[in-house]
Design an enzyme around this catalytic site. Structure first.
Site, PDB file in Angstrom:
ATOM      1  N   LYS A  14       3.932   8.659   9.061  1.00  0.00           N
ATOM      2  CA  LYS A  14       3.769   8.024  10.378  1.00  0.00           C
ATOM      3  C   LYS A  14       4.791   8.514  11.418  1.00  0.00           C
ATOM      4  CE  LYS A  14       0.816   4.627   8.413  1.00  0.00           C
ATOM      5  NZ  LYS A  14       0.788   3.882   7.204  1.00  0.00           N
ATOM      6  N   ASP A  41       9.244   2.766  -0.007  1.00  0.00           N
ATOM      7  CA  ASP A  41       8.184   3.401   0.764  1.00  0.00           C
ATOM      8  C   ASP A  41       8.399   3.006   2.222  1.00  0.00           C
ATOM      9  OD1 ASP A  41       5.951   4.167   2.110  1.00  0.00           O
ATOM     10  OD2 ASP A  41       4.506   3.275   0.717  1.00  0.00           O
ATOM     11  N   TYR A  89       0.850  -1.187   0.000  1.00  0.00           N
ATOM     12  CA  TYR A  89       0.000   0.000   0.000  1.00  0.00           C
ATOM     13  C   TYR A  89       0.883   1.234   0.000  1.00  0.00           C
ATOM     14  CZ  TYR A  89      -3.547   3.366   1.588  1.00  0.00           C
ATOM     15  OH  TYR A  89      -4.404   4.443   1.686  1.00  0.00           O
TER      16      TYR A  89
HETATM   17  C1  LIG Z   1       0.179   4.392   5.829  1.00  0.00           C
HETATM   18  C2  LIG Z   1       0.974   4.160   4.591  1.00  0.00           C
HETATM   19  C3  LIG Z   1       0.909   5.034   3.499  1.00  0.00           C
HETATM   20  C4  LIG Z   1      -0.069   6.162   3.431  1.00  0.00           C
HETATM   21  O1  LIG Z   1       0.131   7.115   4.386  1.00  0.00           O
HETATM   22  P1  LIG Z   1      -1.082   8.127   4.762  1.00  0.00           P
HETATM   23  O2  LIG Z   1      -0.461   9.064   5.738  1.00  0.00           O
HETATM   24  O3  LIG Z   1      -2.153   7.251   5.343  1.00  0.00           O
HETATM   25  O4  LIG Z   1      -1.511   8.787   3.517  1.00  0.00           O
HETATM   26  C5  LIG Z   1       1.771   4.830   2.458  1.00  0.00           C
HETATM   27  N1  LIG Z   1       2.643   3.816   2.462  1.00  0.00           N
HETATM   28  C6  LIG Z   1       2.721   2.941   3.489  1.00  0.00           C
HETATM   29  C7  LIG Z   1       3.730   1.847   3.453  1.00  0.00           C
HETATM   30  C8  LIG Z   1       1.879   3.074   4.571  1.00  0.00           C
HETATM   31  O5  LIG Z   1       1.920   2.182   5.565  1.00  0.00           O
END
Ligand SMILES: *Cc1c(COP(=O)(O)O)cnc(C)c1O
Length: 428
Positions: free
Chosen positions: A267, A239, A144
């Site tokens: 995060k 990511d 994701y």
């Molecule tokens: C949570 C997450 C996102 C998206 O971040 P948001 O702040 O919710 O837009 C993207 N990549 C990874 C790996 C994530 O866990």
């Protein structure tokens, strides 16, 4: 009665907010029941609107690595708020947090702050396309990268997995530029590159997948991707929205010793406020406006409150040389305890873990990609989730989500969690 006020609040929320929530996974659709409304949190504990306390293994989906309402973070936010909450001009604090992040994370010279992980990944891909002058990207099924159009792609039919939209509103035109690969399958990536010679701008990956449960990269997989990228002029995007500042000070790049070309953060970097960031070498980052041609902007990007929270968080992490070892030991303790009680009850399960990210899958076979993650017994997961919740242990309401541990957890909390899991295992 359990969850009484939460149930009432949810009914009211559903009238004015779609599904009663501002982000879908909060709605408990995967596990049934009514979402719990929280009113406060401190350290390792959440308190709901019915005054029930929970040991928290979501930690706001990752950010609260030091526990909720961590004093230095709260103080930094309060102090900043009194000086004005947004100016729309540069501030000194943005440079300070940038300098600190650049010093903690390997292979980056410059960083730009945005407001979410979604924005970070979306901007990283645009930058990669602008830099390479190529259009296509490769992403992995089950990873994701936020909810921007290019990433909401499902596997198309046939051997060649050109993406198809997996949400209405994503156009076929967008989907055709995203190619889906299988996590931990280097041959598959190699084949895709062969079929799209000279067209792929970037491969984007969660270096430890955390959005299909926790899935570690197989030995050699990330290095293999690095080699394929180097041989084909493709940028490797890590990511690290989940893994950044969580698996090590320098994230997965440091943990595995692999260099990414662009790194995305979210995060933890915001200390619980809405922050994302993306970073790379000066050569790549200088492609961004205002010095380069790739446009990217944000009215509230680098917001003083957000930067104050993030800076206090990164400083705390940077100053604490024992943090990651403690998190490793606590999470290993939990893993061993869960293994013991689930094995004793003869339950078919797999536990995956890297550092303080851990997930329990109700399937005896190894879980190493989206397909194997999807095989888990969802009925067992539902029972496990609700059983733990009733006993005051709050894990993510979906089998596809990782648990995140925070440093505020005590061994007594972990023992209570294992004991609750043993009771629930009786009922599975
Ligand atoms: C949570 C997450 C996102 C998206 O971040 P948001 O702040 O919710 O837009 C993207 N990549 C990874 C790996 C994530 O866990």
């Amino acid at each position: 009665m359990l969850y009484q006020r939460s149930s009432q609040l949810f009914v009211a929320a559903e009238q004015v907010i779609p599904g009663g929530v501002n982000s879908p996974v909060r709605a408990f659709r995967a596990v049934g029941g009514t979402p719990i409304f929280m009113k406060s949190a401190k350290g390792a504990y959440l308190t709901d609107e019915d005054n029930k306390q929970y040991i928290d293994y979501i930690n706001s989906w990752g950010p609260m690595i030091l526990g909720h309402a961590h004093e230095p973070v709260v103080e930094a936010i309060v102090a900043k708020a009194k000086l004005g909450t947004s100016f729309g001009t540069p501030t000194e604090l943005e440079t300070k947090i940038a300098e600190l992040a650049v010093s903690m994370v390997p292979n980056i010279d410059k960083i730009r702050f945005v407001n979410s992980g979604t924005e970070a990944c979306m901007s990283a891909v645009r930058l990669a396309r602008g830099y390479t002058k190529r259009d296509k990207i490769v992403k992995f099924s089950g990873c994701y990268h936020g909810h921007s159009d290019s990433f909401l792609i499902a596997a198309g039919s046939g051997a060649v997995t050109f993406g198809t939209p997996n949400s209405p509103g994503v156009t076929a035109g967008t989907a055709k530029d995203t190619i889906l690969a299988r996590y931990n399958d280097l041959d598959n990536v190699s084949e895709i590159i062969g079929q799209n010679q000279g067209e792929i701008a970037a491969i984007i990956i969660e270096p430890v997948a955390g959005n299909m449960g926790c899935i570690p990269p197989k030995q050699g997989f990330l290095q293999g991707l690095r080699n394929l990228c180097d041989a084909n002029g493709i940028l490797l995007i890590f990511d690290e929205v989940m893994t950044g500042f969580r698996l090590a000070k320098g994230g997965a790049q440091e943990l595995f010793g692999i260099k990414a070309d662009i790194v995305c953060f979210g995060k933890v970097i915001g200390g619980g406020l809405p922050v994302g960031a993306f970073a790379a070498s000066s050569e790549i980052m200088n492609y961004l406006a205002p010095i380069g041609p790739v446009y990217q902007a944000g009215t509230l990007s680098g917001n003083p409150l957000a930067m104050a929270a993030g800076y206090a968080m990164l400083q705390a992490i940077n100053a604490d040389s024992g943090l990651f070892q403690r998190l490793e030991e606590k999470t290993a303790y939990l893993e061993n305890g869960l293994r013991k009680v689930l094995s004793e009850k003869g339950i078919a399960y797999t536990i995956n873990r890297v550092g303080s990210m851990i997930s329990v899958h109700f399937d005896a076979d190894p879980v190493y990609d989206f397909q194997t993650a999807a095989k888990g017994d969802n009925e067992s997961f539902r029972k496990f989730f609700h059983g733990l919740l009733e006993r005051g242990v709050y894990i993510a309401p979906s089998a596809y989500e990782t648990w995140f541990l925070c440093d505020a957890l005590t061994y007594e909390d972990l023992d209570d969690t294992i004991k609750a899991a043993a009771e629930v295992a009786e009922t599975l």
